[in-house]
Structure formats: structure tokens, C-alpha cells
Write a protein that holds these residues in place. Structure first.
Motif, PDB file in Angstrom:
ATOM      1  N   SER A  87     -11.163   6.725  -0.898  1.00 48.99           N
ATOM      2  CA  SER A  87     -10.335   6.523  -1.707  1.00 48.99           C
ATOM      3  C   SER A  87     -10.278   7.423  -2.834  1.00 48.99           C
ATOM      4  O   SER A  87     -11.035   8.537  -2.851  1.00 48.99           O
ATOM      5  CB  SER A  87     -10.395   5.157  -2.309  1.00 48.99           C
ATOM      6  OG  SER A  87     -11.492   4.958  -3.400  1.00 48.99           O
TER       7      SER A  87
ATOM      8  N   ALA B 117     -10.168   1.078  13.126  1.00 50.63           N
ATOM      9  CA  ALA B 117     -10.128   1.296  11.739  1.00 50.63           C
ATOM     10  C   ALA B 117     -10.633   2.668  11.640  1.00 50.63           C
ATOM     11  O   ALA B 117     -11.278   3.178  12.502  1.00 50.63           O
ATOM     12  CB  ALA B 117     -10.778   0.345  10.922  1.00 50.63           C
TER      13      ALA B 117
ATOM     14  N   LEU C  77      -5.885  -1.558   4.392  1.00 51.93           N
ATOM     15  CA  LEU C  77      -7.351  -2.087   4.323  1.00 51.93           C
ATOM     16  C   LEU C  77      -7.389  -2.996   5.590  1.00 51.93           C
ATOM     17  O   LEU C  77      -6.649  -3.915   5.660  1.00 51.93           O
ATOM     18  CB  LEU C  77      -7.600  -2.676   3.165  1.00 51.93           C
ATOM     19  CG  LEU C  77      -7.798  -1.855   1.695  1.00 51.93           C
ATOM     20  CD1 LEU C  77      -7.864  -2.632   0.623  1.00 51.93           C
ATOM     21  CD2 LEU C  77      -8.815  -1.104   1.953  1.00 51.93           C
ATOM     22  N   SER C  78      -8.551  -3.026   6.233  1.00 49.95           N
ATOM     23  CA  SER C  78      -8.868  -3.677   7.422  1.00 49.95           C
ATOM     24  C   SER C  78      -8.707  -5.143   6.976  1.00 49.95           C
ATOM     25  O   SER C  78      -8.454  -5.812   7.797  1.00 49.95           O
ATOM     26  CB  SER C  78     -10.049  -3.411   8.067  1.00 49.95           C
ATOM     27  OG  SER C  78     -11.179  -3.218   6.994  1.00 49.95           O
TER      28      SER C  78
ATOM     29  N   ARG D  62      -9.712   1.894   7.067  1.00 51.19           N
ATOM     30  CA  ARG D  62      -8.409   1.319   6.998  1.00 51.19           C
ATOM     31  C   ARG D  62      -7.682   1.865   8.355  1.00 51.19           C
ATOM     32  O   ARG D  62      -8.171   2.411   9.160  1.00 51.19           O
ATOM     33  CB  ARG D  62      -7.797   2.581   5.887  1.00 51.19           C
ATOM     34  CG  ARG D  62      -7.992   2.292   4.477  1.00 51.19           C
ATOM     35  CD  ARG D  62      -7.164   3.134   3.728  1.00 51.19           C
ATOM     36  NE  ARG D  62      -7.488   2.682   2.281  1.00 51.19           N
ATOM     37  CZ  ARG D  62      -6.629   1.842   1.578  1.00 51.19           C
ATOM     38  NH1 ARG D  62      -5.595   1.410   2.274  1.00 51.19           N
ATOM     39  NH2 ARG D  62      -6.705   1.506   0.399  1.00 51.19           N
TER      40      ARG D  62
ATOM     41  N   GLN E  26     -13.773   3.332   2.592  1.00 45.27           N
ATOM     42  CA  GLN E  26     -12.969   2.193   2.817  1.00 45.27           C
ATOM     43  C   GLN E  26     -12.609   2.192   4.297  1.00 45.27           C
ATOM     44  O   GLN E  26     -12.517   3.300   5.038  1.00 45.27           O
ATOM     45  CB  GLN E  26     -11.611   1.975   2.113  1.00 45.27           C
ATOM     46  CG  GLN E  26     -12.071   2.186   0.592  1.00 45.27           C
ATOM     47  CD  GLN E  26     -10.609   1.886  -0.203  1.00 45.27           C
ATOM     48  OE1 GLN E  26      -9.504   2.607   0.283  1.00 45.27           O
ATOM     49  NE2 GLN E  26     -10.455   1.295  -1.154  1.00 45.27           N
TER      50      GLN E  26
ATOM     51  N   ASP F 185       0.633  -1.200   0.038  1.00 47.26           N
ATOM     52  CA  ASP F 185      -0.093  -0.158   0.028  1.00 47.26           C
ATOM     53  C   ASP F 185       0.758   1.273  -0.051  1.00 47.26           C
ATOM     54  O   ASP F 185       2.077   1.122  -0.020  1.00 47.26           O
ATOM     55  CB  ASP F 185      -1.043   0.042   1.290  1.00 47.26           C
ATOM     56  CG  ASP F 185      -2.236   0.572   0.734  1.00 47.26           C
ATOM     57  OD1 ASP F 185      -2.371   1.667   0.171  1.00 47.26           O
ATOM     58  OD2 ASP F 185      -3.443  -0.245   0.954  1.00 47.26           O
TER      59      ASP F 185
ATOM     60  N   ASP G  24      -1.821   3.719   5.663  1.00 47.38           N
ATOM     61  CA  ASP G  24      -3.301   3.171   6.158  1.00 47.38           C
ATOM     62  C   ASP G  24      -3.688   1.821   5.401  1.00 47.38           C
ATOM     63  O   ASP G  24      -3.905   1.882   4.029  1.00 47.38           O
ATOM     64  CB  ASP G  24      -4.209   4.399   5.601  1.00 47.38           C
ATOM     65  CG  ASP G  24      -3.788   5.451   6.572  1.00 47.38           C
ATOM     66  OD1 ASP G  24      -3.549   5.186   7.840  1.00 47.38           O
ATOM     67  OD2 ASP G  24      -4.105   6.571   6.218  1.00 47.38           O
TER      68      ASP G  24
END
Length: 386
Positions: free
Chosen positions: A275, A270, A234-235, A283, A281, A45, A232
Motif C-alpha cells: 500500500s 490474490a 482486499l481479499s 489483493r 496486503q 476502492d 484490486d
């Protein structure tokens, strides 16, 4: 007529030959020989460089910025003045408190002088009463004279007690005013905004003559020599990421150089972020400690690859060589004796280019490199010449 039949027979023979040729001609394909190698599975990322130690400086009271002593990017020392605020209400309050303190101190001095005189008067009254007591006991004075002496003594005692109480009250006022003035002086000192650390002024979101409220961000100071990367994630990827995992960092400013780092912190919850495509999202901020900063500076964008798993000395094939059947089974088109043989395989780790094969192939086996080429089983193939 015989000549006509002759040509028909020749045409049939030619068509049969062409059909045979087309049916047996080999298709040229890119092939790949199964080899051993190493593979890394990563979570990738975008991250941003930031100072590992940074301090946000907030206004502890409202006021007007009358001067700014430093500029963004300037090195500053702990205790150095960044800016000065002015609070007119506080200045007026301090002036009024000073007047009230002076008045209370003058009243206290007067009360102390009155007590000193009252103590002298009480001593005289006590001496007079003692003499009258002796005279009364000897029968030399009357009851009226004796009672008058006692009355004067009691009056002086009551007066002195009242003066002492008044002095105590005035002294309490003096103490209160001094305490308020000390608090006011501390608040005045807070109008001088100073750096909490040795570092670099990273942000200055205010300007001279601006009026700021309590709690407003005035400046950010950081130690630019101690950097980290915040990414950050993505979960959904957090199930693979753990503290202590190694990371690789690349950036345009680094050229071909790859920096090493380590996951040292994963935030406990999170955050909802949008985005670049407008997709909302979930994150999770994650902190990467760097072994070397090279030419990175706070705010630079980087590409972070967190290595969540790795295997060495395993069989590898290109990702594009794998076919996913309708059943979900993974397959490849092996090349055996110049013909295609569809083989089921068992896969392991996957990276951006390769897939680990844990079953179904052996080292040295040859496969069709691009599975998008439509080839039936047992089709004749030959490797393209490089």
C-alpha cells in the motif's frame, strides 16, 4: 445580628434556586427524526481505467531496433509495421544457407544428368546381353563372351542404382536447405514487428538502436474505444463481491457525474501488493465493465463502489447517532418528552453516512444525532434551533 442572618438566608435561597435551575435546565442538542429511505452497502476502492482488449507484442528473437514507425497514442491498423529489428546472425545464416542450397541444386542437376546417361548405357548393355544370350544359346559364342556381356549389364545396373541413391540424397539436402531457408525467411519476417489488431499504440517501452532479447516487451496495442476498470480489492472484501453486481464509478475528470458498471471478472487468486503506507496486503484484481466511458481514458484513476446489497423503504439514522455498548449492543439516545431515553436497537446495512434500523425505533422517533455528546439517562434536552 438579625441583618446577618437575613443575608445568609437569602444566599441559601439563591443557591437552592440556582441548583434547581441547573438541575432542570435542558441541554441543546442536534436531533434527528427517524425516516424511511434507501441504503446501499458497498465495497469501495481505487480502480484504474484500462482497455478491455489489449495485446502485448513481444520479441520472438533477439536483435537491434533499426527503425520505429509509430508513436505512442497513434492509431494503427492490423498488420501495420510498428518497428523493424535487425539480426545479423540470422542474415549471415540465411546467406550461407542460400549458397548451400545452390550447391545442392547443382549437384542434383548433375546427378539427374548422370542418371539419364546411365539409363541409356543400361539400355545398350541390356540389348547387347540379349543378343549374346541368343548367340550363346545357338552355340555361336563362348561362355567367356557370354559372361562378359552379363558382367557389363550388372555393372551398368549397379552404377545406375548408385546414381539414383546419390540423387535421392542430394534431393533430401535440397529439401532440408529449402526448409531451413523458409524458417529463416519466417524469422526475417518476424523482424518486422506489426500490430495484431486495429487500435491505438498504448506503450512503447523501447527505443531505436536498442538491442532487445528474445521475449522482451516491444509494444502494447489496445482498442481504446472499449474500456474497463481494474480494481484490486482486499481479499477480506471478496466474501461480499460477486460477478454481476452493479458498481458506481466516480473520478475527478467526471465532476459530479457517476458512471454505472458491472462486475464481470474476479481473478482466481490474490496478489501481494504494498500500500501507499508501506503495508503488505493481499489483493484480488477485479474487472468492472462500463456502460459509458464519458471522458475516461486508459490509465485514469477512479473511485469504484461495488454495490453488494441494498434495501428500500427502511428506517435510517446517521451512523454517528449509534452507541456501541461494552456488551456489543447497539444503542441510541432517544428524545422522549424532552428527556434522554437510552434505547437498544437492531441494525442492518451500513453505508458511509447511514445505518439501517430493523428494530427498536419507529418512523418519526426523535434521537440525539451525535452520540459523542455525554448525556445521562433522563437528562433534559431540547433541539437546537436551525
Amino acid at each position: 445580628m438579625l441583618k446577618k442572618y437575613y443575608w445568609i438566608i437569602l444566599l441559601a435561597i439563591a443557591l437552592a434556586g440556582l441548583g434547581y435551575y441547573l438541575g432542570t435546565a435542558a441541554t441543546e442538542v442536534d436531533t434527528f427524526k427517524v425516516t424511511q429511505g434507501s441504503i446501499l452497502h458497498t465495497v469501495v476502492d481505487t480502480g484504474y481505467v484500462q482497455a478491455a482488449q489489449k495485446f502485448d507484442v513481444y520479441a520472438t528473437q533477439g536483435g537491434r531496433i533499426v527503425s520505429i514507425a509509430v508513436k505512442v497514442g497513434q492509431p494503427i491498423q492490423k498488420g501495420q509495421v510498428i518497428m523493424v529489428l535487425q539480426n545479423r546472425d540470422l542474415a549471415m545464416s540465411s546467406s550461407q544457407l542460400q549458397i548451400q542450397l545452390s550447391q545442392a541444386q547443382a549437384a542434383a542437376a548433375e546427378a539427374e544428368a548422370a542418371i539419364a546417361q546411365g539409363q541409356l548405357d543400361l539400355q545398350d548393355a541390356q540389348s547387347e546381353f540379349d543378343r549374346n544370350q541368343e548367340l550363346y544359346d545357338a552355340g555361336a559364342i563362348s561362355q567367356v563372351e557370354y559372361d562378359a556381356a552379363r558382367s557389363r549389364l550388372n555393372k551398368n545396373q549397379a552404377s545406375l542404382e548408385a546414381q539414383q541413391q546419390a540423387l535421392q540424397s542430394v534431393r533430401e539436402q535440397v529439401g532440408n536447405y529449402k526448409s531451413l531457408l523458409a524458417s529463416s525467411a519466417q524469422k526475417e519476417n518476424e523482424l518486422q514487428i506489426i500490430s495484431p489488431i486495429d487500435g491505438t499504440l498504448m506503450q512503447l517501452p523501447v527505443q531505436q538502436e536498442q538491442v532487445v532479447a528474445y521475449g522482451a516487451l516491444l509494444a502494447q496495442v489496445a482498442q481504446a474505444s472499449d474500456l474497463e476498470i481494474k480494481v484490486d480489492l482486499l481479499s477480506d472484501d471478496l466474501g461480499e463481491v460477486k460477478i454481476g453486481q452493479p458498481a458506481q464509478i466516480t473520478a475527478p475528470v467526471l465532476g459530479d457525474k457517476v458512471l454505472k458498471g458491472e462486475v464481470i471478472q474476479i481473478y482466481p487468486q490474490a496478489e501481494e501488493k504494498q500500500s501507499a503506507l508501506g503495508v503488505i496486503q493481499r489483493r484480488v484484481p477485479t474487472i468492472i465493465k462500463l456502460d459509458d466511458y464519458d471522458s475516461l481514458k486508459p490509465g485514469y484513476e477512479t473511485r469504484v463502489s461495488i454495490i453488494t446489497a441494498s434495501n428500500d423503504n427502511v428506517l435510517l439514522i446517521p451512523r454517528e447517532a449509534v452507541i456501541t455498548a461494552a456488551s456489543g449492543e447497539k444503542q441510541v439516545m432517544a428524545v422522549v418528552n424532552g428527556r434522554v431515553a437510552v434505547r437498544p436497537i437492531i441494525t442492518g446495512l451500513v453505508d458511509s453516512k447511514n445505518i439501517e434500523v430493523t428494530g427498536g425505533l419507529n418512523e418519526g422517533d426523535q434521537i440525539v444525532k451525535d452520540a459523542s455528546v455525554a448525556l445521562p439517562a433522563n437528562a433534559r434536552v431540547k433541539a437546537k434551533k436551525i
